[in-house]
Design a protein around this motif. Structure first.
Motif, PDB file in Angstrom:
ATOM      1  N   THR A  28       0.730  -1.257   0.079  1.00  0.00           N
ATOM      2  CA  THR A  28      -0.128   0.043   0.037  1.00  0.00           C
ATOM      3  C   THR A  28       0.984   1.327  -0.011  1.00  0.00           C
ATOM      4  N   GLY A  29       2.281   1.181   0.004  1.00  0.00           N
ATOM      5  CA  GLY A  29       2.947   2.186  -0.054  1.00  0.00           C
ATOM      6  C   GLY A  29       3.915   2.297   1.147  1.00  0.00           C
ATOM      7  N   VAL A  30       3.914   1.625   2.023  1.00  0.00           N
ATOM      8  CA  VAL A  30       5.067   1.654   3.142  1.00  0.00           C
ATOM      9  C   VAL A  30       6.448   1.702   2.558  1.00  0.00           C
ATOM     10  N   ASP A  31       7.491   2.425   3.398  1.00  0.00           N
ATOM     11  CA  ASP A  31       8.610   2.274   2.819  1.00  0.00           C
ATOM     12  C   ASP A  31       9.662   1.287   3.215  1.00  0.00           C
ATOM     13  N   ARG A  32       9.089   0.232   4.211  1.00  0.00           N
ATOM     14  CA  ARG A  32      10.013  -0.852   4.569  1.00  0.00           C
ATOM     15  C   ARG A  32       9.080  -2.093   4.773  1.00  0.00           C
ATOM     16  N   GLY A  33       9.676  -3.407   4.572  1.00  0.00           N
ATOM     17  CA  GLY A  33       9.068  -4.677   4.704  1.00  0.00           C
ATOM     18  C   GLY A  33       9.426  -5.306   3.332  1.00  0.00           C
ATOM     19  N   LEU A  34       9.530  -6.627   3.370  1.00  0.00           N
ATOM     20  CA  LEU A  34       9.676  -7.399   2.301  1.00  0.00           C
ATOM     21  C   LEU A  34       8.749  -7.185   1.259  1.00  0.00           C
ATOM     22  N   GLY A  35       7.121  -6.943   1.923  1.00  0.00           N
ATOM     23  CA  GLY A  35       6.487  -6.740   0.559  1.00  0.00           C
ATOM     24  C   GLY A  35       6.605  -5.107  -0.042  1.00  0.00           C
ATOM     25  N   ALA A  36       7.142  -4.171   0.716  1.00  0.00           N
ATOM     26  CA  ALA A  36       7.339  -3.163   0.037  1.00  0.00           C
ATOM     27  C   ALA A  36       8.662  -3.161  -0.965  1.00  0.00           C
ATOM     28  N   MET A  37       9.694  -3.958  -0.553  1.00  0.00           N
ATOM     29  CA  MET A  37      10.675  -4.340  -1.392  1.00  0.00           C
ATOM     30  C   MET A  37      10.285  -4.959  -2.850  1.00  0.00           C
ATOM     31  N   ILE A  38       9.282  -6.035  -2.590  1.00  0.00           N
ATOM     32  CA  ILE A  38       8.770  -6.533  -3.738  1.00  0.00           C
ATOM     33  C   ILE A  38       8.173  -5.714  -4.748  1.00  0.00           C
ATOM     34  N   MET A  39       7.240  -4.869  -4.071  1.00  0.00           N
ATOM     35  CA  MET A  39       6.331  -3.731  -4.774  1.00  0.00           C
ATOM     36  C   MET A  39       7.491  -2.806  -5.710  1.00  0.00           C
ATOM     37  N   ASP A  40       8.522  -2.495  -4.931  1.00  0.00           N
ATOM     38  CA  ASP A  40       9.600  -1.660  -5.534  1.00  0.00           C
ATOM     39  C   ASP A  40       9.948  -2.039  -6.498  1.00  0.00           C
TER      40      ASP A  40
END
Length: 255
Positions: free
Chosen positions: A203-215
Motif C-alpha cells: 500500500t505504499g509503506v517504505d519498509r518490509g519485504l512486501g514493500a521491497m517486492i512492490m518496488d
C-alpha cells in the motif's frame, strides 16, 4: 534420517528443474532468471556485497519490520479467535448469534478488505496489522470452535463426577482436548499472516519485504521479486518451526 532426506528431496528436485529450465533456455531470463543469478542477488541482499545499491544489505531491516507486523497481527488474531471460538462452542445461543456472522465475513476475499482498510486507517502499520489479524482470525476461530465441540462428552461427565468446577473443566479437559485442532488453526493462520503482510505492505509503506517486492515490480526487477519471495518462504517456515516448538512446550506443561 530417511525423513530428513525426503524433506530435502522436494526442494532439491525443484531447484534442479529450475536449473535445467535456465540451462537449456526453456524460459528466457526475463521470465525466469537462472538460479545462480538469484543466488548472487540473495547473497547481496543479505550481506550488501555484489548487488544493486538500492537493495544490497537491506534484508535485515525489511525482514525485521515484516516479522514484527506478522507477529502483531497473528497475536491479535489468536487473542480474538481462540476465546471467541471457545465461547461460541460452549454457549449454543451465542453460537446461533455469532457463527453465521463470522462465516458471512469469512466468505469475503481478503483483498477486498484492502481498500476499506486504507480508508479507515490510512497507509501504514495499522492497515497491515488489520489485514493480518482479520485473515488469521478465521482459521483460528473455526478450528477452535470445532476442536472444542469435538471434545468427547464422557470426558466432561467424568471430570464433573470427580468434582471439577467450570474453570477446571475448561482448563483441564476442554482446552487440552481441543488443542490439536487449535494448533492446526494457529499454523494455518501464521501462514496466512505471511501472505497478508505482503498485501498490507503493497500500500505504499517504505519498509518490509512486501514493500521491497512492490518496488522491484515497479522497476521491472524480476530477480529482486524472486529474492523477496524466497526470503518470505524461509521466514514463514522458520516461524512455523518456532510455533510448533512453542506448542509442544505447552503440551508438555499443560495441566
Amino acid at each position: 534420517m530417511k525423513r530428513r532426506l525426503l524433506a530435502w528431496a522436494g526442494p532439491l528436485c525443484l531447484l534442479m528443474l529450475w536449473w535445467a529450465a535456465a540451462r537449456w533456455a526453456w524460459l528466457p531470463p526475463y521470465v525466469l532468471p537462472a538460479p545462480g543469478t538469484v543466488g548472487q542477488a540473495l547473497f547481496g541482499f543479505l550481506t550488501g556485497v555484489g548487488w544493486e545499491p538500492a537493495y544490497a544489505g537491506t534484508f535485515w531491516s525489511h525482514a525485521w519490520i515484516s516479522t514484527l507486523r506478522v507477529v502483531g497481527g497473528f497475536l491479535a488474531a489468536a487473542a480474538c479467535g481462540i476465546p471467541l471460538g471457545v465461547m461460541t462452542a460452549r454457549c449454543r445461543q451465542l453460537g446461533w448469534l455469532v457463527d453465521p456472522v463470522v462465516h458471512l465475513f469469512r466468505s469475503v476475499p481478503g483483498i477486498t478488505w484492502l481498500p476499506i482498510a486504507m480508508v479507515w486507517f490510512g497507509i501504514g502499520n495499522v492497515t497491515t496489522l488489520f489485514l493480518i489479524g482479520l485473515a488469521g482470525f478465521f482459521p483460528i476461530y473455526v478450528n477452535t470452535l470445532h476442536g472444542v465441540r469435538g471434545v468427547p462428552e464422557h470426558w466432561e461427565r467424568a471430570a464433573r463426577m470427580l468434582g471439577a468446577n467450570q474453570a477446571q473443566l475448561l482448563l483441564k479437559v476442554v482446552l487440552p482436548g481441543a488443542l490439536p485442532s487449535i494448533e492446526t488453526g494457529l499454523r494455518v493462520a501464521l501462514g496466512v499472516a505471511w501472505a497478508y503482510v505482503v498485501l498490507g505492505e503493497l500500500t505504499g509503506v517504505d519498509r518490509g519485504l512486501g514493500a521491497m517486492i512492490m518496488d522491484a515490480r515497479m522497476m521491472g526487477n524480476l530477480t529482486a521479486i524472486i529474492v523477496g519471495m524466497i526470503c518470505i518462504a524461509v521466514l514463514g517456515r522458520l516461524s512455523d518451526v518456532v510455533l510448533m516448538k512453542a506448542l509442544r512446550h505447552v503440551k508438555g506443561h499443560r495441566p
